[in-house]
Design an enzyme around this catalytic site. Structure first.
Site, PDB file in Angstrom:
ATOM      1  N   ARG A  89       0.856  -1.192   0.000  1.00  0.00           N
ATOM      2  CA  ARG A  89       0.000   0.000   0.000  1.00  0.00           C
ATOM      3  C   ARG A  89       0.892   1.242   0.000  1.00  0.00           C
ATOM      4  NH1 ARG A  89      -3.343  -2.659  -1.674  1.00  0.00           N
ATOM      5  NH2 ARG A  89      -5.482  -3.060  -0.979  1.00  0.00           N
ATOM      6  N   ASP A  95       4.205  -0.402  -6.535  1.00  0.00           N
ATOM      7  CA  ASP A  95       3.051  -0.758  -7.360  1.00  0.00           C
ATOM      8  C   ASP A  95       1.872   0.160  -7.042  1.00  0.00           C
ATOM      9  OD1 ASP A  95       2.053  -2.382  -9.401  1.00  0.00           O
ATOM     10  OD2 ASP A  95       1.098  -3.780  -8.013  1.00  0.00           O
ATOM     11  N   GLU A 131       3.263  12.437  -5.552  1.00  0.00           N
ATOM     12  CA  GLU A 131       4.502  12.935  -4.963  1.00  0.00           C
ATOM     13  C   GLU A 131       5.742  12.221  -5.490  1.00  0.00           C
ATOM     14  OE1 GLU A 131       1.777  12.264  -3.329  1.00  0.00           O
ATOM     15  OE2 GLU A 131       1.209  14.221  -2.503  1.00  0.00           O
ATOM     16  N   HIS A 168       0.003  -0.435 -10.459  1.00  0.00           N
ATOM     17  CA  HIS A 168      -0.781  -1.431  -9.707  1.00  0.00           C
ATOM     18  C   HIS A 168      -1.076  -2.677 -10.555  1.00  0.00           C
ATOM     19  CE1 HIS A 168      -4.282  -2.192  -6.630  1.00  0.00           C
ATOM     20  NE2 HIS A 168      -3.247  -3.004  -6.496  1.00  0.00           N
ATOM     21  N   LEU A 169      -0.006  -3.301 -10.997  1.00  0.00           N
ATOM     22  CA  LEU A 169      -0.126  -4.485 -11.851  1.00  0.00           C
ATOM     23  C   LEU A 169       0.074  -5.791 -11.093  1.00  0.00           C
ATOM     24  CD1 LEU A 169       1.850  -3.315 -15.024  1.00  0.00           C
ATOM     25  CD2 LEU A 169      -0.609  -3.181 -14.590  1.00  0.00           C
ATOM     26  N   GLY A 170       0.276  -5.712  -9.768  1.00  0.00           N
ATOM     27  CA  GLY A 170       0.623  -6.900  -9.003  1.00  0.00           C
ATOM     28  C   GLY A 170      -0.261  -8.099  -9.255  1.00  0.00           C
ATOM     29  N   ALA A 171      -1.569  -7.893  -9.204  1.00  0.00           N
ATOM     30  CA  ALA A 171      -2.504  -9.008  -9.378  1.00  0.00           C
ATOM     31  C   ALA A 171      -3.156  -9.006 -10.753  1.00  0.00           C
ATOM     32  CB  ALA A 171      -3.578  -8.944  -8.296  1.00  0.00           C
TER      33      ALA A 171
END
Length: 386
Positions: A230, A254, A259, A271-274
């Protein structure tokens, strides 16, 4: 017939788990259950019929957990279903944080149009993108859940020395963790000893800004930090300062924030992890099975707000009671059943924090009457007869 509402596009593989007793879709009203991926439900008005929400993924920040608990709605997630997908991307993150592959690829594109000189230019310029191998380096895994354990095991296979920190390490995770991993009891040892630090903990009040100026100061010079959990686990301002000073060599996340985007040393992944078809299928299948087992049997597995509790069916009827975790509740419930001259074939009660769950398998009875009487007990939130 039962109704399942979908709040996102859910894998067809998962939806095929539901049989013809279920109606499924995003237009369903008065649903018994719901499946969601990333859609925010914090402003959503839930119908009184809703019994459970299954998150096809691990994180549940998009679901109003406390409001669900207060209304007797069980919230499930799917831990481990996307673990392999995330693990693979974390390993990729370790490699690209070291070898400057992305920068090198972008530089190579600028050589277009130089004809036969490209080969010479590559050899002359490649030194700017040199980076260390990960073999023989130390990696600290903060959080040894399903993903953290897989990352630890993969790193071990790649020849890294693995340190793991998790004060809540489960027996299941311990069994799955490579015996070569060193279990650390003080997170400061992770900060002090590791060349790479990979975060795999949920975002809570205690873990927010876990990586901050103070913790970074304890780290090795040139440490590489990976955050596939997160965004708010890392203090962006402290991180930027550490990147500028060279204390941190690279930050792979991810969960990009405004900032850190464009900051030298930051590798921001959207945010490609899953985001693999296998992961989406696995999560949807697990979510569907959790909903079915709860709706049809009252069993709770992988809930984030109520205790895990399963019981084989043994009576003619099953009564499931969600209630506050307060004294004498079980006595009050069983007294009503006894006063109605109903035999209890089996009973199970478990609690989790402020809430508890009781399952009773009973013999022949006027179940509506029994359920209505139980519902009148102070502290009872929801009663179901299955």
């Amino acid at each position: 017939m039962f109704k399942i509402k979908t709040y996102n596009k859910i894998s067809k593989t998962g939806l095929t788990v539901f049989d013809d007793k279920y109606t499924i879709g995003d237009e369903v009203e008065n649903a018994d259950g719901a499946i969601v991926r990333s859609a925010s439900l914090h402003e959503t008005e839930f119908p009184a019929s809703l019994k459970a929400i299954a998150r096809a993924g691990a994180g549940t920040n998009n679901i109003p957990i406390e409001r669900c608990s207060e209304n007797g709605i069980v919230v499930f997630n799917t831990p481990g279903a996307n673990a392999n997908a995330v693990k693979e991307l974390v390993i990729a993150g370790m490699l690209i944080s070291s070898r400057r592959v992305i920068s090198g690829i972008e530089w190579a594109k600028t050589l277009k149009g130089n004809g036969e000189e490209v080969g010479k230019m590559v050899e002359k310029g490649k030194g700017a993108f040199v980076g260390p191998e990960i073999k023989g380096k130390t990696v600290g895994i903060v959080g040894l859940g399903a993903i953290g354990v897989m990352v630890a095991n993969a790193a071990n296979h790649l020849g890294m020395k693995v340190f793991g920190y998790d004060p809540y390490l489960s027996v299941k995770s311990a069994w799955n963790l490579t015996h070569n991993a060193v279990h650390i009891n003080d997170i400061n040892e992770i900060f002090e000893k590791c060349d790479y630090i990979s975060l795999h903990v949920p975002l809570t009040a205690n873990t927010k800004n876990l990586i901050n100026a103070e913790s970074i100061a304890k780290m090795k010079n040139g440490v590489r930090i990976l955050n596939f959990a997160r965004a708010a686990l890392v203090d962006d301002e402290a991180l930027k300062a550490a990147l500028e000073s060279g204390k941190v060599a690279s930050y792979v996340t991810d969960f990009p924030t405004d900032e850190v985007l464009g900051v030298d040393g930051v590798i921001a992944i959207p945010h490609l992890g899953a985001s693999t078809p296998e992961s989406e299928d696995n999560c949807a299948v697990m979510a569907a099975k959790e909903l079915i087992d709860y709706i049809e049997n009252g069993n709770i597995v992988n809930s984030v707000n109520l205790p895990e509790i399963t019981m084989p069916r043994s009576g003619e009827h099953r009564i499931c009671v969600i209630h506050k975790n307060i004294p004498n509740m079980l006595t009050a419930i069983t007294k009503i059943v006894a006063d109605d001259n109903v035999n209890i074939e089996n009973l199970l009660n478990k609690s989790r924090g402020d809430y508890a769950y009781t399952m009773l398998d009973i013999g022949t009875a006027d179940t509506d009457m029994v359920a209505n009487e139980i519902a009148e007990i102070e502290g009872v939130i929801k009663v179901r007869v299955i």
